[in-house]
Design an enzyme around this catalytic site. Structure first.
Site, short mmCIF file in Angstrom:
data_model
loop_
_atom_site.label_atom_id
_atom_site.label_comp_id
_atom_site.label_asym_id
_atom_site.label_seq_id
_atom_site.Cartn_x
_atom_site.Cartn_y
_atom_site.Cartn_z
N GLY A 179 0.80 -1.21 0.00
CA GLY A 179 0.00 0.00 0.00
C GLY A 179 0.84 1.27 0.00
CG HIS A 180 -1.24 5.05 0.32
ND1 HIS A 180 -2.21 5.99 0.09
CD2 HIS A 180 -1.56 4.49 1.52
CE1 HIS A 180 -3.06 6.00 1.11
NE2 HIS A 180 -2.69 5.10 1.97
CG ASN A 181 1.94 7.14 2.33
OD1 ASN A 181 2.42 7.80 1.41
ND2 ASN A 181 0.71 7.35 2.80
CB SER B 263 1.42 4.36 6.71
OG SER B 263 0.93 5.39 5.88
#
Length: 235
Positions: free
Chosen positions: A126-128, A146
């Protein structure tokens, strides 16, 4: 680079940089301002989204997407709005990703994958997320947004990591487990939710006694209920 190999049907868009001896297979799409390092191989139908960076000696297998938008939305006044995902993905050197993987771009900064990290097929990051070096991720594993993964972490197949979890160096998550809290260095986890293996072995070992214990408890409760009724009537 002059030594790069761009096969028939590959799409290379403006501003992309392809390093020496890199190989781009048919139907791969390299979007604007992507940077691909020397000796990296991009297999058919891979998509590298705009602004992403791949290091040297990487192998990206078919149908993997690097740099798709992260899963970011918010609700207001009955409407659902998309949060712009303006970051990118930075992949280190000697990274290999299996087929049909997805690594989402960061909301603002960069999703990062460290050197010598290896993905099996159908891994989602996922993002980050921030992945360290020498990380191993088996197939069908999902990392929510994250997540921080330190060096030398291993994740078994079909494992799931909750958002914003910090996986310490040397953590091992066994297959079909769900890690929902920060891990301790060099510790093995399994279960849903995942707990340290020593603890879970004790829990699982006690489960075989549960049916017999339930029978005993039911018998005791029944006996106590009769005794209490008799005492009340005599009073």
């Amino acid at each position: 680079a002059a030594s790069a190999v761009i096969m028939h049907g590959a799409v290379i868009l403006e501003g992309a940089v392809i390093g020496a001896n890199a190989v781009i297979h048919p139907n791969a799409v390299i979007e604007p301002h992507v940077k691909i390092g020397a000796h990296t191989v991009i297999h058919p139908n891979v998509v590298i989204k705009y602004g992403c960076v791949l290091g040297e000696h990487c192998i990206i297998h078919s149908a993997t997407v690097i740099g798709a938008d992260g899963f970011g939305f918010y609700d207001k006044d009955g409407q659902r709005y998309k949060i712009p995902q303006i970051g990118n993905v930075i992949v280190g050197n000697h990274v290999e990703m299996g087929s049909s993987c997805s690594v989402d771009r960061a909301t603002i900064e960069s999703t990062t994958i460290g050197d010598y990290t290896k993905f099996d097929d159908q891994v989602h990051v996922g993002h980050n997320c921030q992945l360290g070096k020498h990380v191993l991720i088996a197939g069908n594993t999902v990392l929510a947004g994250s997540v921080i993964v330190e060096d030398n972490v291993t994740m078994g197949g079909q494992s799931a990591i909750s958002g914003k979890v910090h996986m310490a160096k040397g953590t091992v998550v066994m297959g079909m487990s769900a890690l929902a809290a920060d891990s301790k260095p060099g510790t093995m986890y399994f279960g849903i939710p995942a707990r340290p293996a020593r603890e879970m072995h004790k829990v699982n070992g006690s489960l075989v006694y549960v049916p017999e214990l339930l029978k005993r408890v039911s018998a005791i409760e029944e006996k106590l209920g009769i005794e209490r009724k008799e005492i009340k009537e005599s009073e």
